[in-house]
Design a protein around this motif. Structure first.
Motif, PDB file in Angstrom:
ATOM      1  N   GLU A 199       0.828  -1.213   0.000  1.00 26.92           N
ATOM      2  CA  GLU A 199       0.000   0.000   0.000  1.00 26.92           C
ATOM      3  C   GLU A 199       0.853   1.251   0.000  1.00 26.92           C
ATOM      4  O   GLU A 199       0.405   2.312  -0.357  1.00 26.92           O
ATOM      5  CB  GLU A 199      -0.869   0.014   1.251  1.00 26.92           C
ATOM      6  N   LEU A 216      -6.130   4.072  -3.054  1.00 24.82           N
ATOM      7  CA  LEU A 216      -6.726   4.296  -1.745  1.00 24.82           C
ATOM      8  C   LEU A 216      -7.352   5.677  -1.649  1.00 24.82           C
ATOM      9  O   LEU A 216      -8.477   5.843  -1.162  1.00 24.82           O
ATOM     10  CB  LEU A 216      -5.665   4.152  -0.659  1.00 24.82           C
ATOM     11  N   ASP A 255     -10.523   5.812  -3.682  1.00 16.94           N
ATOM     12  CA  ASP A 255     -11.608   5.123  -2.989  1.00 16.94           C
ATOM     13  C   ASP A 255     -12.173   5.965  -1.861  1.00 16.94           C
ATOM     14  O   ASP A 255     -13.388   6.044  -1.675  1.00 16.94           O
ATOM     15  CB  ASP A 255     -11.096   3.791  -2.413  1.00 16.94           C
ATOM     16  N   LEU A 256     -11.272   6.587  -1.113  1.00 14.96           N
ATOM     17  CA  LEU A 256     -11.730   7.406   0.005  1.00 14.96           C
ATOM     18  C   LEU A 256     -12.585   8.549  -0.506  1.00 14.96           C
ATOM     19  O   LEU A 256     -13.656   8.838   0.037  1.00 14.96           O
ATOM     20  CB  LEU A 256     -10.508   7.946   0.771  1.00 14.96           C
ATOM     21  N   ARG A 297     -14.297   8.640  -3.249  1.00 14.25           N
ATOM     22  CA  ARG A 297     -15.587   8.102  -3.701  1.00 14.25           C
ATOM     23  C   ARG A 297     -16.504   7.831  -2.529  1.00 14.25           C
ATOM     24  O   ARG A 297     -17.676   8.164  -2.536  1.00 14.25           O
ATOM     25  CB  ARG A 297     -15.331   6.787  -4.468  1.00 14.25           C
ATOM     26  N   GLU A 298     -15.943   7.207  -1.502  1.00  6.78           N
ATOM     27  CA  GLU A 298     -16.739   6.833  -0.336  1.00  6.78           C
ATOM     28  C   GLU A 298     -17.366   8.054   0.302  1.00  6.78           C
ATOM     29  O   GLU A 298     -18.548   8.070   0.641  1.00  6.78           O
ATOM     30  CB  GLU A 298     -15.825   6.105   0.660  1.00  6.78           C
ATOM     31  N   ASN A 340     -20.061   9.638  -1.924  1.00  7.45           N
ATOM     32  CA  ASN A 340     -21.297   8.870  -1.789  1.00  7.45           C
ATOM     33  C   ASN A 340     -22.079   9.296  -0.560  1.00  7.45           C
ATOM     34  O   ASN A 340     -23.274   9.533  -0.601  1.00  7.45           O
ATOM     35  CB  ASN A 340     -20.989   7.372  -1.659  1.00  7.45           C
ATOM     36  N   HIS A 341     -21.334   9.365   0.524  1.00  6.22           N
ATOM     37  CA  HIS A 341     -21.968   9.744   1.776  1.00  6.22           C
ATOM     38  C   HIS A 341     -22.626  11.112   1.658  1.00  6.22           C
ATOM     39  O   HIS A 341     -23.762  11.309   2.057  1.00  6.22           O
ATOM     40  CB  HIS A 341     -20.910   9.761   2.880  1.00  6.22           C
ATOM     41  N   ALA A 367     -23.643  12.525  -0.965  1.00  5.52           N
ATOM     42  CA  ALA A 367     -24.811  12.471  -1.836  1.00  5.52           C
ATOM     43  C   ALA A 367     -26.045  12.056  -1.029  1.00  5.52           C
ATOM     44  O   ALA A 367     -27.117  12.654  -1.162  1.00  5.52           O
ATOM     45  CB  ALA A 367     -24.559  11.486  -2.967  1.00  5.52           C
ATOM     46  N   TYR A 368     -25.880  11.072  -0.176  1.00  8.95           N
ATOM     47  CA  TYR A 368     -27.006  10.655   0.663  1.00  8.95           C
ATOM     48  C   TYR A 368     -27.461  11.778   1.562  1.00  8.95           C
ATOM     49  O   TYR A 368     -28.648  12.047   1.712  1.00  8.95           O
ATOM     50  CB  TYR A 368     -26.590   9.456   1.526  1.00  8.95           C
ATOM     51  N   VAL A 385     -11.732  15.301   7.760  1.00 11.95           N
ATOM     52  CA  VAL A 385     -12.152  13.896   7.804  1.00 11.95           C
ATOM     53  C   VAL A 385     -11.133  13.032   7.075  1.00 11.95           C
ATOM     54  O   VAL A 385     -10.672  12.010   7.575  1.00 11.95           O
ATOM     55  CB  VAL A 385     -13.538  13.716   7.163  1.00 11.95           C
ATOM     56  N   ASP A 444      -8.064  12.616   8.964  1.00 16.11           N
ATOM     57  CA  ASP A 444      -8.214  11.659  10.068  1.00 16.11           C
ATOM     58  C   ASP A 444      -8.209  10.234   9.546  1.00 16.11           C
ATOM     59  O   ASP A 444      -7.649   9.335  10.170  1.00 16.11           O
ATOM     60  CB  ASP A 444      -9.521  11.927  10.833  1.00 16.11           C
ATOM     61  N   VAL A 445      -8.859  10.020   8.413  1.00 19.30           N
ATOM     62  CA  VAL A 445      -8.889   8.672   7.841  1.00 19.30           C
ATOM     63  C   VAL A 445      -7.472   8.246   7.479  1.00 19.30           C
ATOM     64  O   VAL A 445      -7.040   7.132   7.779  1.00 19.30           O
ATOM     65  CB  VAL A 445      -9.802   8.615   6.602  1.00 19.30           C
ATOM     66  N   ALA A 504      -5.718   7.023  10.205  1.00 18.76           N
ATOM     67  CA  ALA A 504      -6.111   5.651  10.550  1.00 18.76           C
ATOM     68  C   ALA A 504      -5.375   4.643   9.668  1.00 18.76           C
ATOM     69  O   ALA A 504      -5.179   3.506  10.062  1.00 18.76           O
ATOM     70  CB  ALA A 504      -7.623   5.477  10.396  1.00 18.76           C
ATOM     71  N   TRP A 505      -4.948   5.076   8.509  1.00 23.52           N
ATOM     72  CA  TRP A 505      -4.208   4.156   7.636  1.00 23.52           C
ATOM     73  C   TRP A 505      -2.853   3.793   8.237  1.00 23.52           C
ATOM     74  O   TRP A 505      -2.226   2.836   7.840  1.00 23.52           O
ATOM     75  CB  TRP A 505      -3.987   4.765   6.250  1.00 23.52           C
TER      76      TRP A 505
END
Lengths: 114, 868
Positions: free
Chosen positions: B9, B18, B21-22, B24-25, B28-29, B31-32, B49, B52-53, B56-57
């Motif tokens: 990684e 990565l 993807d983050l 996109r994720e 998506n959120h 959008a909801y 955010v 912070d993510v 976490a990696w």
């Protein structure tokens, strides 16, 4: 800003437990998890995205969760998280810890508010 | 997660995935969220955010660090002038520390070439409580024998004595540096000959003619051939068998270049003589015995062993071998290390000030960073990383500067240690890296804390200039005071060393040093006194005949090279009890010697034709001798007995008094000394005191005559070597060499410190002017004259300077104590040093303050008021 009205800020460590419990019901994506927690606590517990996603990534890294991209409702590809075997074990641990916390708090005498 | 997966990684390809993807994720959120509530309020700070993510990696920290370094590098390139000043300042500081540390490492830290060297100690006699009062002199073979038998603290003791070896095999005769050693030397040192073996106890006690040679001699004279073992060589006209070759790089006190080791084989009288002080003793502490315990034990033992000494019992002194080898160099190096550390500290203080000044310039940039989600810790980390980038660059340049400085420092290493080649080894690089990190923390932390606080306090407020000033000014000002104080300490120490050096240079040596050549020519082939006198006369005659030679003489020791050859004397009318504290150096000289070296006659006459072998024994004494024994009256005509103090000893009559000649060394105290005429010393012929040193006064460049002199001596005896050819001036310069080197180095540190401190002062005043341009405008508009403004700013700078000066002068009193060992019995004038330093500092500081103050005074009030 973080606590407004009767919404309660999550106790440190409880978010992991809530996520694990939610995913016990089946795979879900981030937004679903957040909504599920919110709905099932009658909106008392609100999950901040600022803490949800770091927590998800951290738990995935620890091997409690696994993820995969799949098309959900509509055309969007969504990242679904599910519990791993290790995650189920962790859930037991977290439950135990939570009970200890609750018991500990219950033992502290409450002063009646006038 | 497996470490392999983690590693994969880390690669940029998976990293990009990565990140994608983050993104996109999160989209998506969002959008909801948007579907549900129609706004993005709950979103918070996306960047935060994500940050912070990433954390976490797991490897986020490392990556952040890499990004900060990259950013720091961009900052460096964006402000070339600031960066150049910063890197240059740091390079001076770190380079100085690295260079001095390399010498400290070589002399004081690196392991010595002996097994378990930390348990090796040297032993000396301490006669300070006896009537002679010598604090540290060589021990005696007698003591070695007794100590070895009776001590309880050493596994063993070995002894070395001065020796001489003239090699006359094939080719030119060669005088080799030699030592005599007891058979157990190698065993005590834990060193084995690289070829062959060491002497056996039997060979030592039975005076068998065997020799160990140095690696250097083996290579030079015997082409490194292994069959040298067992070969017979002719030393001092006697056949010796080579039995061992010492390892390459082996050295031992007192000189690094001993080529021949011979068995000590004491004559019988030496074994019982309590006053034959020519032995260097080395011993190995028993396991578990502390230095303190050994000292106490040996003091007591020595008092017991010397109880019957006619001078009274005396004590012994233990000095660890490392300390003995390092000698005064230890203090010199520690002083230089402190000086270089002080310079680095000044450099850091300077940079802290520069960065503080800049942090207000960068306030907006920092505020933006804070606004888009950088926490305070994050900001501090970033500031510190920037400092680290500067420091690492500074350290790299510093190491380049350190290399030439190391060549210079090599010459500071003590004579007794092996030749030292200072290199940039990993230890020096490590210490530089440590200095770089340490300095980055030192100068980076305050600006980082200040800068990050500023950002959080002021946010993006416009024109917040000056409002937070008071506190940071106070801090910056105290930094300046510290900086000036450190510079003052260095300057004062430098001034004191310079005074000492100047004092030493001005010393009256008692001889005329120009065009005076010296060399040694051993006389072991002339054991017969009559033949010796004839040979010395013949060789001097031949040398005098060389065109360009004015005169030549002979003496038993060359001036400034030897504090040996001393003995007791008894004045006419004194009892034998008076002698223990009556010790004088003696030199056996040819009739012309004192004239040749240019001694200054105070009273009486030099030796003349009337002083013959058969004539009345005459002696010339120095002023110390005359003053001590004949205070307030003339010494001429007085008689004393010298050497063997008994009824049959020879009596000498004083015919002349000369001004003191520095016999022992340039620095050592003058003491009583007497000069005896060679022809009249046949009773000395067994003592080894022979006129082996030749001095030649020339009309031309002295060293140009060496080949002729060599030929002249060979024309008398073609097996006669000449050794240690050097001029008096060279001897003098060499003895002051380390002193002048370390003075020069400390002086350089001090001047750099002064430069940095004045740059710092300039920077702070000039920053104050820039910051308070508006205020200046207001003041001028209200009627302040340029004089007022000039005064206002100049005064502040001078106040800081004075505060620093006062603090520095106070501190330097303490620092001087550290240096007393370098000031060699000379009382430097602190008041002069302090005054000179104050004047220089004030002059430089005034310029540093006035330049920006004048700029303030010349401001156009209109422009100043509009100044942003």
């Amino acid at each position: 800003m973080k606590t407004s009205g009767d919404k309660i800020e999550l106790l440190r460590g409880t978010l992991d437990l809530l996520i694990l419990r939610t995913l016990l019901l089946g795979p879900a994506h981030g937004h679903q998890i957040a909504k599920h927690i919110q709905r099932n606590t009658d909106d008392v517990l609100q999950v901040e995205h600022g803490s949800l996603y770091p927590a998800l990534h951290r738990m995935e890294r620890k091997g409690w969760l696994a993820s995969k991209w799949a098309s959900g409702e509509g055309k969007r590809e969504l990242k679904y998280y599910r519990l791993t075997a290790q995650g189920k074990k962790q859930l037991v641990v977290e439950e135990l810890k939570w009970k200890q916390v609750v018991n500990a708090i219950a033992r502290v005498p409450v002063q009646a508010e006038s | 997660m497996s470490s392999w997966k983690r590693l994969k990684e880390f690669g940029p390809w998976s990293r990009a995935r990565l990140e994608r993807d983050l993104e996109r994720e999160i989209q998506n959120h969002l959008a909801y969220e948007a579907q549900e509530s129609g706004d993005r309020r709950a979103l918070g700070n996306i960047a935060l955010v994500k940050e912070d993510v990433r954390e976490a990696w797991g490897w986020a920290r490392l990556e952040q660090f890499a990004r900060d370094i990259h950013f720091g590098w961009r900052q460096v390139r964006r402000n070339p002038s600031f960066s150049a000043i910063a890197i240059g300042t740091l390079a001076l500081g770190i380079g100085g520390v690295a260079a001095v540390f390399s010498a400290v490492d070589a002399v004081l830290i690196r392991p010595l070439p002996y097994a378990g060297a930390e348990r090796l100690v040297t032993l000396w006699d301490d006669l300070s409580m006896s009537r002679t009062g010598e604090p540290k002199i060589a021990s005696t073979p007698f003591e070695w024998i007794q100590w070895r038998r009776l001590n309880t603290v050493f596994t063993d003791l070995a002894l070395t004595q001065p020796g001489q070896a003239t090699l006359t095999d094939t080719g030119e005769p060669e005088q080799l540096p030699a030592r005599k050693a007891t058979w157990n030397l190698c065993r005590v040192l834990g060193v084995q000959p690289m070829l062959g073996r060491a002497f056996s106890e039997d060979e030592d006690t039975k005076s068998v003619r065997v020799a160990m040679i140095s690696y250097g001699l083996w290579q030079r004279r015997f082409n490194g051939s292994p069959d040298v073992i067992g070969r017979k060589i002719t030393l001092n006209d006697n056949p010796y068998e080579v039995i061992g070759v010492m390892p390459r790089g082996f050295y031992f006190v007192p000189a690094r270049d001993t080529d021949v080791w011979l068995p000590a084989s004491f004559p019988a009288w030496m074994r019982t003589s309590p006053a034959w002080h020519d032995a260097h003793i080395v011993a190995r502490l028993k396991p578990g015995v502390t230095l303190e315990h050994a000292r106490a034990s040996m003091r007591a033992l020595s008092m017991q062993v010397t109880a019957k000494d006619f001078r009274g019992p005396h004590s012994a002194m233990i000095i660890p071998l490392r300390a003995e080898l390092a000698g005064d160099t230890r203090t010199e190096l520690i002083v230089l290390l402190c000086a270089s550390a002080a310079l680095l500290l000044i450099a850091c203080v300077n940079l802290a000030n520069l960065l503080l000044s800049r942090s207000s310039v960068r306030r907006r940039e920092v505020a933006v960073r804070a606004a888009i989600g950088a926490g305070r810790g994050r900001l501090i980390a970033q500031f510190l990383t920037e400092s680290l980038v500067l420091s690492v660059l500074g350290a790299s340049v510093g190491l380049m500067l350190a290399l030439p400085a190391m060549r210079f420092l090599e010459s500071l290493t003590p004579e007794s240690m092996g030749a030292v080649r200072l290199t940039l080894d990993w230890r020096v690089v490590a210490i530089s890296a440590a200095a770089a990190i340490g300095s980055a923390l030192t100068y980076g932390l305050a600006p980082a804390l200040g800068g990050s606080r500023l950002a959080l306090l002021d946010g993006l407020r416009e024109g917040a200039r000056g409002s937070t000033g008071a506190r940071s000014h106070w801090f910056q000002h105290s930094l300046i005071v510290v900086e000036v104080a450190l510079a003052v300490v260095l300057l004062t120490c430098g001034a004191l060393l310079l005074q000492t050096l100047h004092h030493l240079r001005q010393l009256d040596l008692g001889v005329r040093s120009e065009k005076l050549l010296t060399f040694e020519s051993p006389l072991f082939r002339y054991q017969d006194f009559g033949k010796r006198v004839a040979f010395v006369e013949a060789e001097l005659e031949k040398i005098r005949a060389i065109p360009g030679v004015i005169n030549a003489g002979a003496a038993s020791r060359i001036p400034m090279t030897d504090d040996g050859q001393a003995t007791f004397y008894k004045l006419a009318g004194q009892s034998n009890d008076a002698t223990p504290d009556q010790v004088a150096l003696f030199r056996i000289v040819s009739g012309d010697y004192l004239t040749v070296i240019g001694a200054q006659l105070r009273e009486g006459r030099f030796f003349g034709p009337s002083d013959r072998r058969s004539g009345a024994p005459a002696v010339i004494v120095n002023e110390s001798f005359a003053k001590r024994n004949f205070p307030g009256r003339s010494a001429l005509g007085a008689r004393f007995q010298f050497g063997e103090i008994n009824d049959t000893g020879y009596w000498y009559t004083i015919v002349g008094v000369v001004k003191e000649i520095r016999e022992r060394s340039v620095r050592k105290d003058l003491g009583p000394a007497v000069y005896l005429l060679h022809e009249q010393t046949d009773q000395w012929s067994t003592s080894g005191a022979q006129p082996i040193a030749i001095v030649v006064r020339t009309a031309v460049e002295p060293t140009s005559l060496v080949p002729e002199i060599r030929q002249a001596i060979w024309s008398v005896d073609n097996n006669q070597p000449i050794a240690r050819v050097q001029t008096i001036q060279e001897i003098f310069d060499r003895q002051l060499f380390t002193q002048s080197q370390s003075t020069a180095l400390l002086g350089a540190f001090a001047l750099l410190a002064l430069l940095l401190a004045s740059i710092g002062l300039y920077g702070v005043i000039s920053y104050g002017v820039t910051q308070r341009t508006n205020e200046i405008g207001v003041r001028m508009a209200l009627g302040a004259t340029s004089r007022d403004i000039l005064f206002r700013f100049g005064r502040r700078g001078l106040a800081l300077t004075l505060a620093g000066l006062a603090m520095g002068l106070a501190l330097s009193l303490g620092a001087v104590r550290l240096m007393t060992a370098l000031i060699y019995g000379f009382q430097p004038n602190h008041a002069i040093a302090g005054t000179v330093v104050s004047v220089i500092l004030l002059a430089v500081a005034t310029v540093a303050c006035l330049v920006p103050a004048r700029r303030a005074a010349r401001l156009d009030p209109v422009v100043a008021l509009k100044h942003e």
